[in-house]
Write an enzyme that holds these catalytic residues in place. Structure first.
Site, PDB file in Angstrom:
ATOM      1  N   PRO A  31      -4.234   7.478   6.115  1.00 39.35           N
ATOM      2  CA  PRO A  31      -4.080   6.504   5.027  1.00 39.35           C
ATOM      3  C   PRO A  31      -2.792   5.690   5.150  1.00 39.35           C
ATOM      4  O   PRO A  31      -1.746   6.203   5.546  1.00 39.35           O
ATOM      5  CB  PRO A  31      -4.051   7.388   3.771  1.00 39.35           C
ATOM      6  CG  PRO A  31      -4.820   8.604   4.156  1.00 39.35           C
ATOM      7  CD  PRO A  31      -4.491   8.841   5.602  1.00 39.35           C
ATOM      8  N   CYS A  32      -2.900   4.412   4.775  1.00 38.39           N
ATOM      9  CA  CYS A  32      -1.746   3.509   4.897  1.00 38.39           C
ATOM     10  C   CYS A  32      -1.138   3.140   3.551  1.00 38.39           C
ATOM     11  O   CYS A  32      -0.141   2.411   3.507  1.00 38.39           O
ATOM     12  CB  CYS A  32      -2.156   2.235   5.640  1.00 38.39           C
ATOM     13  SG  CYS A  32      -3.331   1.209   4.717  1.00 38.39           S
ATOM     14  N   GLN A  33      -1.732   3.615   2.445  1.00 37.35           N
ATOM     15  CA  GLN A  33      -1.296   3.131   1.136  1.00 37.35           C
ATOM     16  C   GLN A  33       0.185   3.356   0.872  1.00 37.35           C
ATOM     17  O   GLN A  33       0.840   2.525   0.237  1.00 37.35           O
ATOM     18  CB  GLN A  33      -2.128   3.793   0.035  1.00 37.35           C
ATOM     19  CG  GLN A  33      -3.577   3.342  -0.015  1.00 37.35           C
ATOM     20  CD  GLN A  33      -4.476   4.238   0.818  1.00 37.35           C
ATOM     21  OE1 GLN A  33      -4.033   4.830   1.799  1.00 37.35           O
ATOM     22  NE2 GLN A  33      -5.744   4.343   0.429  1.00 37.35           N
TER      23      GLN A  33
END
Length: 267
Positions: A78-80
């Site tokens: 995930p890049c959030q």
């Protein structure tokens, strides 16, 4: 490693399978794709027809009766917590998942490990996660190299940049050659040209068909291709006579090309 023997791989944080497609198309055999979201795994299984598992990757023990040695592990964590359009919280619990891919690669004795994330993951305090990951891999016998790519250079009409980390075991049996970027620069106009004639482009499966045709007409109008725009505005109106936006833009384009006076009967 030889493609004749079907190089094996597993896909972590697989999503609907975008990372997997290149591997599948080049003859790699997927032993398992893993994601916590059951909706995306459902799409993945329908598109790529391989073993897919709903699994929380905080647990490094993967289902699927995997062998103790896997050729390649790929991961798109995930890049959030890293993205510059988010809050960029350094201690976002999802940030640690960047290391999880490396931990699983080591656990399953992968010959090569490839992971990706947004450029923001390597700036400011957040870069400590990449540093920890590379230290972990190197201390377990891997050579690492990190490269930033732009999708634009590969023929994708987007200014989307990604960091890719390559890691491979440093032994005489494994040779990795990183190819140069092809620089196939194209723009969105090149991709959309002739879209309506492409295989499987069946607008009958799309709801709000008038809006789709209207949007294509607007794209042609923006490019100054008013005759093409007229055709799509007419299609939009055929699907929905009350699409006032399409009616207005159609009149505008007809006026530009000198067709409005002889088209009064159409209105």
């Amino acid at each position: 490693m030889s493609l004749k023997n079907k190089i094996t791989y597993i896909s972590l944080f697989s999503g609907c399978g975008g990372f997997d497609i290149g591997f599948k198309e080049n003859g790699f055999k997927c032993l398992g794709a893993y994601d916590i979201n059951p909706y995306v795994t459902d799409v993945h299984s329908k598109n790529l027809k391989g073993p897919v598992f709903v699994h929380d990757l905080n647990d490094l023990n993967l289902p699927g009766n995997l062998p103790k040695d896997i050729d390649v592990v790929i991961a798109g964590s995930p890049c959030q917590g890293f993205s510059t359009i988010g809050k960029r919280m350094v201690n976002d619990p999802r940030n640690h998942l960047l290391l999880t891919g490396g931990e699983i690669a080591i656990k399953y004795n992968a010959k090569a490990f490839i992971c990706e994330n947004v450029p923001g993951s390597n700036s400011g305090e957040h870069k400590k996660y990449w540093e920890k990951l590379q230290h972990l891999l190197k201390s377990n016998g891997y050579i690492t190299e990190m490269i930033q790519y732009s999708a634009y250079s590969f023929g994708v009409p987007q200014l989307r940049k990604r960091l890719i980390l390559y890691a491979w075991k440093s032994d005489e049996h494994t040779t990795i050659e990183l190819l140069s970027v092809p620089q196939k620069n194209i723009v969105l106009k090149d991709i959309l040209h002739g879209l309506e004639n492409q295989q499987n482009h069946n607008i009958n499966f799309i709801e709000d068909k008038d809006e789709i045709h209207y949007a294509i007409g607007m794209a042609y109008q923006d490019w100054g291709k008013f005759n093409e725009a007229i055709e799509f505005y007419k299609r939009a109106i055929d699907f929905n006579l009350h699409n006032e936006d399409a009616l207005y833009e159609l009149a505008y384009c007809m006026d530009i090309v000198g067709q409005l006076d002889q088209s009064i009967a159409y209105y």
